[in-house]
Design a protein around this motif. Structure first.
Motif, PDB file in Angstrom:
ATOM      1  N   ASN A 210       2.474  15.430 -14.324  1.00 43.88           N
ATOM      2  CA  ASN A 210       3.499  14.417 -14.589  1.00 43.88           C
ATOM      3  C   ASN A 210       4.502  14.227 -13.456  1.00 43.88           C
ATOM      4  O   ASN A 210       5.517  13.563 -13.639  1.00 43.88           O
ATOM      5  N   GLY A 211       4.228  14.811 -12.298  1.00 46.27           N
ATOM      6  CA  GLY A 211       5.121  14.591 -11.168  1.00 46.27           C
ATOM      7  C   GLY A 211       5.121  13.137 -10.732  1.00 46.27           C
ATOM      8  O   GLY A 211       4.207  12.374 -11.054  1.00 46.27           O
ATOM      9  N   VAL A 212       6.144  12.749  -9.990  1.00 44.96           N
ATOM     10  CA  VAL A 212       6.292  11.367  -9.526  1.00 44.96           C
ATOM     11  C   VAL A 212       6.471  11.353  -8.015  1.00 44.96           C
ATOM     12  O   VAL A 212       7.198  12.190  -7.456  1.00 44.96           O
ATOM     13  N   THR A 213       5.815  10.415  -7.357  1.00 40.63           N
ATOM     14  CA  THR A 213       6.011  10.227  -5.918  1.00 40.63           C
ATOM     15  C   THR A 213       5.781   8.764  -5.558  1.00 40.63           C
ATOM     16  O   THR A 213       5.494   7.938  -6.435  1.00 40.63           O
ATOM     17  N   GLY A 214       5.871   8.451  -4.276  1.00 44.70           N
ATOM     18  CA  GLY A 214       5.743   7.070  -3.822  1.00 44.70           C
ATOM     19  C   GLY A 214       4.365   6.771  -3.256  1.00 44.70           C
ATOM     20  O   GLY A 214       3.737   7.618  -2.626  1.00 44.70           O
ATOM     21  N   TYR A 215       3.907   5.539  -3.467  1.00 44.24           N
ATOM     22  CA  TYR A 215       2.605   5.076  -2.988  1.00 44.24           C
ATOM     23  C   TYR A 215       2.784   3.786  -2.197  1.00 44.24           C
ATOM     24  O   TYR A 215       3.701   2.997  -2.454  1.00 44.24           O
ATOM     25  N   VAL A 216       1.850   3.561  -1.253  1.00 44.54           N
ATOM     26  CA  VAL A 216       1.900   2.330  -0.464  1.00 44.54           C
ATOM     27  C   VAL A 216       0.486   1.934  -0.058  1.00 44.54           C
ATOM     28  O   VAL A 216      -0.375   2.782   0.184  1.00 44.54           O
ATOM     29  N   ASP A 217       0.244   0.641  -0.005  1.00 48.62           N
ATOM     30  CA  ASP A 217      -1.028   0.098   0.458  1.00 48.62           C
ATOM     31  C   ASP A 217      -1.138   0.279   1.968  1.00 48.62           C
ATOM     32  O   ASP A 217      -0.162   0.079   2.704  1.00 48.62           O
ATOM     33  N   GLU A 243       5.829   1.517  -4.649  1.00 44.78           N
ATOM     34  CA  GLU A 243       6.314   1.901  -5.970  1.00 44.78           C
ATOM     35  C   GLU A 243       6.338   3.419  -6.110  1.00 44.78           C
ATOM     36  O   GLU A 243       5.568   4.125  -5.459  1.00 44.78           O
ATOM     37  N   ASN A 244       7.234   3.880  -6.972  1.00 41.73           N
ATOM     38  CA  ASN A 244       7.232   5.280  -7.402  1.00 41.73           C
ATOM     39  C   ASN A 244       6.419   5.355  -8.688  1.00 41.73           C
ATOM     40  O   ASN A 244       6.661   4.594  -9.628  1.00 41.73           O
ATOM     41  N   LEU A 245       5.454   6.246  -8.703  1.00 41.45           N
ATOM     42  CA  LEU A 245       4.514   6.285  -9.813  1.00 41.45           C
ATOM     43  C   LEU A 245       4.196   7.747 -10.152  1.00 41.45           C
ATOM     44  O   LEU A 245       4.088   8.585  -9.250  1.00 41.45           O
ATOM     45  N   SER A 246       4.050   8.037 -11.440  1.00 42.11           N
ATOM     46  CA  SER A 246       3.656   9.399 -11.819  1.00 42.11           C
ATOM     47  C   SER A 246       2.192   9.621 -11.453  1.00 42.11           C
ATOM     48  O   SER A 246       1.393   8.681 -11.417  1.00 42.11           O
ATOM     49  N   PHE A 247       1.850  10.873 -11.194  1.00 43.90           N
ATOM     50  CA  PHE A 247       0.458  11.195 -10.905  1.00 43.90           C
ATOM     51  C   PHE A 247      -0.426  10.834 -12.096  1.00 43.90           C
ATOM     52  O   PHE A 247      -1.558  10.364 -11.933  1.00 43.90           O
ATOM     53  N   LYS A 248       0.087  11.045 -13.299  1.00 45.39           N
ATOM     54  CA  LYS A 248      -0.679  10.698 -14.492  1.00 45.39           C
ATOM     55  C   LYS A 248      -0.975   9.200 -14.526  1.00 45.39           C
ATOM     56  O   LYS A 248      -2.119   8.788 -14.806  1.00 45.39           O
ATOM     57  N   PHE A 317      10.582  -8.146   3.483  1.00 45.54           N
ATOM     58  CA  PHE A 317       9.183  -7.826   3.184  1.00 45.54           C
ATOM     59  C   PHE A 317       9.009  -7.502   1.716  1.00 45.54           C
ATOM     60  O   PHE A 317       9.860  -6.861   1.102  1.00 45.54           O
ATOM     61  N   GLU A 318       7.896  -7.951   1.138  1.00 47.22           N
ATOM     62  CA  GLU A 318       7.554  -7.614  -0.233  1.00 47.22           C
ATOM     63  C   GLU A 318       6.249  -6.824  -0.251  1.00 47.22           C
ATOM     64  O   GLU A 318       5.247  -7.259   0.313  1.00 47.22           O
ATOM     65  N   PHE A 319       6.275  -5.677  -0.875  1.00 45.31           N
ATOM     66  CA  PHE A 319       5.108  -4.818  -0.937  1.00 45.31           C
ATOM     67  C   PHE A 319       4.117  -5.296  -1.995  1.00 45.31           C
ATOM     68  O   PHE A 319       4.503  -5.886  -3.012  1.00 45.31           O
ATOM     69  N   LYS A 320       2.860  -5.011  -1.764  1.00 41.78           N
ATOM     70  CA  LYS A 320       1.804  -5.342  -2.717  1.00 41.78           C
ATOM     71  C   LYS A 320       1.892  -4.393  -3.910  1.00 41.78           C
ATOM     72  O   LYS A 320       2.033  -3.179  -3.731  1.00 41.78           O
ATOM     73  N   PRO A 321       1.808  -4.910  -5.130  1.00 43.63           N
ATOM     74  CA  PRO A 321       1.867  -4.031  -6.312  1.00 43.63           C
ATOM     75  C   PRO A 321       0.742  -2.991  -6.276  1.00 43.63           C
ATOM     76  O   PRO A 321      -0.397  -3.301  -5.938  1.00 43.63           O
ATOM     77  N   ILE A 322       1.069  -1.767  -6.668  1.00 39.38           N
ATOM     78  CA  ILE A 322       0.100  -0.682  -6.604  1.00 39.38           C
ATOM     79  C   ILE A 322      -1.072  -0.912  -7.558  1.00 39.38           C
ATOM     80  O   ILE A 322      -2.206  -0.507  -7.259  1.00 39.38           O
ATOM     81  N   ASP A 323      -0.848  -1.575  -8.677  1.00 37.12           N
ATOM     82  CA  ASP A 323      -1.959  -1.891  -9.584  1.00 37.12           C
ATOM     83  C   ASP A 323      -3.046  -2.672  -8.848  1.00 37.12           C
ATOM     84  O   ASP A 323      -4.242  -2.396  -9.005  1.00 37.12           O
ATOM     85  N   GLU A 324      -2.641  -3.643  -8.039  1.00 34.38           N
ATOM     86  CA  GLU A 324      -3.606  -4.451  -7.282  1.00 34.38           C
ATOM     87  C   GLU A 324      -4.289  -3.625  -6.201  1.00 34.38           C
ATOM     88  O   GLU A 324      -5.491  -3.768  -5.948  1.00 34.38           O
ATOM     89  N   VAL A 325      -3.519  -2.736  -5.579  1.00 29.58           N
ATOM     90  CA  VAL A 325      -4.077  -1.882  -4.520  1.00 29.58           C
ATOM     91  C   VAL A 325      -5.157  -0.972  -5.098  1.00 29.58           C
ATOM     92  O   VAL A 325      -6.248  -0.823  -4.529  1.00 29.58           O
TER      93      VAL A 325
END
Length: 340
Positions: A210-217, A243-248, A317-325
């Protein structure tokens, strides 16, 4: 002419595709010839003429600790993207991490100064940024690094590499540092790359954390690096996070995109504490490579949220949503799986 170190890595290969597609004059460093095929493969995702694009790159076989070969690579260079790094969280790899990440970066910085390079872009990591005791407080570029924290060996050496870049700016070098989170991209499904996460999830993972960290395309990372080095901005660092997203959440979304079952059991702290100790014992008794360190297990449970507003405001700049990535990378993983 532009020089790219680490040209056969995840970031380097995508960066090379962008630069060559823009008709830039590019030289790239590689260490092993077999890794060049990875770059061609990445190019093939995005172009029907991958071979022609690849052949436009001027490749130089060199190690970032081999000064004579680096000197040859730097001749005529005006801008440098320093993407080369050794990624490992294994404590016994500390000396190698220091040699590649700190000493190697010092070499690149020194040559940038000697050859009067106009600008350097160094790819660091969010691992080299400090943390707050309050998990709900967002981390930004001003968050202080605490050397007394239980930092991973990788984080320590990436922070040390940043110090070399800042030293270079004091000696007249214009530089930018970017601190990406977990970089999501295709073509590198093994080893320490994030692509291995897609592979593991596809094969089946029993546990989530349940940890949380940041992701990027990876394309967002490449595009912002290019914009920053082309801009008048200098001697600044920028967090690259979509986005910051939980590992889960990441595991669940990726499992859905890969059409496999997500992990259903939570790996609680006591379980991870046992796991990293057993991992250490196997290393000591059987010299088995470490797969889970104390710091890794701690990170898996920690909530670290990053603020990306400095970059967004600087470049509009606008980042690409992680769901799409996740969907895009998963499609390429399945494509590779079906063609092997």
């Amino acid at each position: 002419m532009i020089l790219v170190t680490g040209g056969t890595g995840l970031v380097g290969s995508h960066l090379l595709f962008k630069l060559i597609s823009n008709n830039e004059n590019v030289r790239a460093i590689y260490r092993r010839e077999k890794t060049l095929q990875r770059v061609k493969h990445v190019f093939s995702y995005f172009s029907d003429d991958a071979e022609t694009l690849f052949d436009k790159i001027k490749w130089v076989e060199a190690d970032i600790n081999d000064i004579p070969k680096l000197q040859d690579a730097f001749k005529g260079i005006t801008h440098v993207y320093h993407c080369a790094a050794f990624v490992s969280f294994e404590p016994d790899k500390y000396k190698t991490l220091r040699k590649v990440n700190i000493k190697g970066t010092a070499n690149i910085v020194n040559l940038c100064i000697s050859y009067r390079v106009k600008k350097l872009c160094y790819v660091s990591s969010i691992a080299a940024i400090g943390h707050h005791s309050d998990p709900e407080k967002f981390i930004d570029e001003q968050t202080a690094w605490n050397p007394e924290d239980d930092n991973s060996v990788y984080a320590i050496t990436k922070y040390g590499a940043e110090l070399e870049v800042w030293r270079g700016t004091q000696e007249g070098l214009d530089a930018i540092i970017v601190n990406p989170g977990i970089i999501l991209g295709a073509g590198y499904w093994n080893g320490g790359s994030s692509g291995n996460l897609f592979k593991q999830i596809y094969k089946g993972m029993r546990y989530y954390v349940n940890g949380v960290t940041g992701y990027v395309d990876v394309w967002d990372a490449v595009n912002t690096m290019h914009q920053l080095i082309e801009s008048d901005i200098k001697n600044e660092k920028f967090i690259l996070i979509s986005e910051n997203l939980s590992f889960k959440a990441f595991q669940t979304k990726t499992a859905k995109a890969l059409n496999v079952k997500p992990p259903m059991k939570e790996a609680k702290q006591w379980l991870l504490n046992i796991a990293w100790r057993l991992d250490w014992l196997q290393f000591k008794l059987f010299s088995k490579r470490r797969s889970l360190s104390k710091q890794n297990s701690k990170s898996a449970l920690s909530v670290t949220k990053y603020n990306n507003s400095k970059l967004k405001n600087a470049l509009d700049f606008e980042f690409k949503p992680i769901d799409e990535v996740i969907v895009d990378v998963s499609k390429l993983y399945l494509k590779d799986l079906n063609t092997t």
